[in-house]
Design a protein around this motif. Sequence first.
Motif, mmCIF file in Angstrom:
data_model
loop_
_atom_site.group_PDB
_atom_site.id
_atom_site.type_symbol
_atom_site.label_atom_id
_atom_site.label_comp_id
_atom_site.label_asym_id
_atom_site.label_seq_id
_atom_site.Cartn_x
_atom_site.Cartn_y
_atom_site.Cartn_z
ATOM 1 N N ALA A 34 0.838 -1.207 0.000
ATOM 2 C CA ALA A 34 0.000 0.000 0.000
ATOM 3 C C ALA A 34 0.870 1.252 0.000
ATOM 4 O O ALA A 34 0.571 2.236 -0.698
ATOM 5 N N GLU A 35 1.957 1.223 0.749
ATOM 6 C CA GLU A 35 2.877 2.366 0.782
ATOM 7 C C GLU A 35 3.520 2.594 -0.588
ATOM 8 O O GLU A 35 3.696 3.732 -1.018
ATOM 9 N N VAL A 36 3.875 1.522 -1.269
ATOM 10 C CA VAL A 36 4.435 1.645 -2.621
ATOM 11 C C VAL A 36 3.411 2.299 -3.537
ATOM 12 O O VAL A 36 3.733 3.207 -4.308
ATOM 13 N N PRO A 40 4.086 9.205 -4.419
ATOM 14 C CA PRO A 40 3.933 10.054 -5.613
ATOM 15 C C PRO A 40 4.946 9.617 -6.676
ATOM 16 O O PRO A 40 6.059 9.197 -6.351
ATOM 17 N N SER A 41 4.568 9.711 -7.924
ATOM 18 C CA SER A 41 5.438 9.226 -8.999
ATOM 19 C C SER A 41 6.780 9.951 -9.045
ATOM 20 O O SER A 41 7.768 9.392 -9.499
ATOM 21 N N LEU A 46 12.137 6.748 -1.839
ATOM 22 C CA LEU A 46 11.690 5.678 -0.951
ATOM 23 C C LEU A 46 11.372 4.371 -1.667
ATOM 24 O O LEU A 46 11.343 3.308 -1.050
ATOM 25 N N LEU A 47 11.141 4.434 -2.948
ATOM 26 C CA LEU A 47 10.723 3.246 -3.697
ATOM 27 C C LEU A 47 11.702 2.073 -3.589
ATOM 28 O O LEU A 47 11.272 0.947 -3.310
ATOM 29 N N LEU A 50 11.338 0.525 0.007
ATOM 30 C CA LEU A 50 10.046 -0.137 0.188
ATOM 31 C C LEU A 50 9.958 -1.405 -0.649
ATOM 32 O O LEU A 50 9.468 -2.438 -0.184
ATOM 33 N N SER A 51 10.438 -1.333 -1.861
ATOM 34 C CA SER A 51 10.412 -2.503 -2.743
ATOM 35 C C SER A 51 11.260 -3.635 -2.177
ATOM 36 O O SER A 51 10.848 -4.805 -2.199
ATOM 37 N N ARG A 52 12.417 -3.292 -1.668
ATOM 38 C CA ARG A 52 13.310 -4.300 -1.082
ATOM 39 C C ARG A 52 12.646 -4.959 0.129
ATOM 40 O O ARG A 52 12.668 -6.181 0.277
#
Length: 81
Positions: A34-36, A40-41, A46-47, A50-52
């Motif tokens: 949900a955070e991903v 904002p694009s 942070l992407l 968060l992805s990791r």
Amino acid sequence: MGPVEKAVRDDVEALGDLAGVEPSLTELAYRLAAEVDLLPSEDTKLLPNLSRELRLTLAQLLEGRAADDNDDGLGDLAAPE
């Protein structure tokens, strides 16, 4: 619900019944997904983190499943090299 969270929920649903720490890991995966989706694009800082974390959480969730599936004592004999 965004596309990443929906995909994670669909993947977890395909696992069937959850046991042990799987429900907790699942909730963490939902939150991370949900955070991903909410990022904002233009906010790409942070992407990666968060992805990791999402990837590691899902891997840990599946790790217990793999141990149960390979419990025939033969290990990875069927896996091609």
